[in-house]
Design an enzyme around this catalytic site. Sequence first.
Site, short mmCIF file in Angstrom:
data_model
loop_
_atom_site.label_atom_id
_atom_site.label_comp_id
_atom_site.label_asym_id
_atom_site.label_seq_id
_atom_site.Cartn_x
_atom_site.Cartn_y
_atom_site.Cartn_z
N TRP A 100 -9.58 -18.45 6.31
CA TRP A 100 -10.20 -18.89 5.05
C TRP A 100 -9.35 -18.51 3.86
CZ3 TRP A 100 -13.23 -22.57 6.03
CH2 TRP A 100 -14.06 -22.56 7.15
N ASP A 167 -13.98 -13.83 -2.00
CA ASP A 167 -14.78 -14.69 -1.12
C ASP A 167 -15.57 -13.75 -0.21
OD1 ASP A 167 -15.81 -16.34 0.82
OD2 ASP A 167 -13.89 -17.21 1.46
N LYS A 191 -23.98 -18.05 5.89
CA LYS A 191 -23.60 -16.94 6.75
C LYS A 191 -24.62 -15.80 6.68
CE LYS A 191 -19.61 -18.90 7.87
NZ LYS A 191 -18.59 -19.09 6.83
C1 LIG Z 1 -17.43 -20.05 6.47
C2 LIG Z 1 -16.51 -19.50 5.46
C3 LIG Z 1 -15.93 -20.32 4.47
C4 LIG Z 1 -16.17 -21.81 4.38
O1 LIG Z 1 -17.43 -22.05 3.94
P1 LIG Z 1 -17.96 -23.55 3.69
O2 LIG Z 1 -19.27 -23.28 3.04
O3 LIG Z 1 -18.05 -24.21 5.01
O4 LIG Z 1 -17.01 -24.22 2.79
C5 LIG Z 1 -15.11 -19.72 3.54
N1 LIG Z 1 -14.84 -18.40 3.58
C6 LIG Z 1 -15.36 -17.60 4.53
C7 LIG Z 1 -15.03 -16.15 4.53
C8 LIG Z 1 -16.21 -18.13 5.50
O5 LIG Z 1 -16.73 -17.34 6.44
#
Ligand SMILES: *Cc1c(COP(=O)(O)O)cnc(C)c1O
Length: 355
Positions: A100, A167, A191
């Site tokens: 990511w 993030d 998540k």
């Molecule tokens: C799942 C995830 C993403 C992507 O998320 P989307 O909502 O599918 O765009 C980005 N960063 C991390 C750390 C993730 O676990």
Amino acid sequence: MKKHNFSAGPCILPQEVLKKASEAILNFNDDDLSLIEISHRSESFVNVIEKARSLALELLGLENKGYKALFLQGGASLEFLMVAYNLLNKKAAYLNTGTWADKAIKEAKAFGELVEVGSSKDKKYSYIPKGYTIPEDVDYFHCTSNNTVAGTQIKEFPESNVPLVCDMSSDIFSRQLDFEKFDLIYAGAQKNMGPAGATLVIIKEDILGKVERQIPSMLNYQIHIDKDSMFNTPSVFAVYVSMLTLEWLKDLGGIKFIEEVNNKKAALLYAEIDRNPLFKGITAKEDRSTMNATFTLTDESLSETFDTLWKAAGINGLNGHRSVGGYRASMYNALPLYSVQVLVDVMQELERIKK
Ligand SMILES: *Cc1c(COP(=O)(O)O)cnc(C)c1O
């Protein structure tokens, strides 16, 4: 019976949240209307999004400290781009700790010069780089707190004078951190907070307004702030379920409480991975994620037997990410300790069969 859901995302949500959400689909607030067929500007829904925004700040300890909480769309993936659009003038620093982070870097490159201050790509992202330096002259530093795919987690964030962007998609609300250190936090809801479709963005408002480029309205944080996260129709269902999950967490005792549970779950599973000669962990021990534990069998020929055992025990979502292989047990906030015990029992059962 409900399965033991170790899915990496979309992931397990509290059962009581799912029940309330399903009721609201048919009859919200006893209004004889569905949550998803009323105006997003109705008082009923405005109350929902305001509650969700304030709960997010409250749980992180960021109320009245110059932060705003937004529920946007486009997932964390759109934030890769929005962060750069809104904050990158000339140069930004990124830490490359996983799939990511790598994608975030790729998106931001279109907006200016990027300095990759550290990367663990050389060892398939199995550790967190340390001892790197963040240049003083960058517009911000971006990192990924928890690497969902590889199963590593930043335990200590760097000290620096530049704005810190993170993030936190896969570990937000899972552990106590000094959240005031961060200037912008984003997280896809699916998540640890709700269903897919909403992205939580927490911004310290004073970092905005420093780039010269024209920012399209939908990508402009300031416009979303000025419109109270209602510039356009928000993802009403995802915001509602996120609100319910945040309420659930607050009632349990907040992040402090859930962190203890999360630590217990992770300790239980990693202890078995380290003890059981049939398994081995994939990541550096000091960087292991409490949210996503990645591991492999030491004897690949046992995979069919192991897969049959865990499926029979009612376990779901244990397969590793296609880029890593092996297994990944995601232990988000709503996963009970008991589910981890069931997995550990299955790992021990495999050991007995092998003997
Ligand atoms: C799942 C995830 C993403 C992507 O998320 P989307 O909502 O599918 O765009 C980005 N960063 C991390 C750390 C993730 O676990």
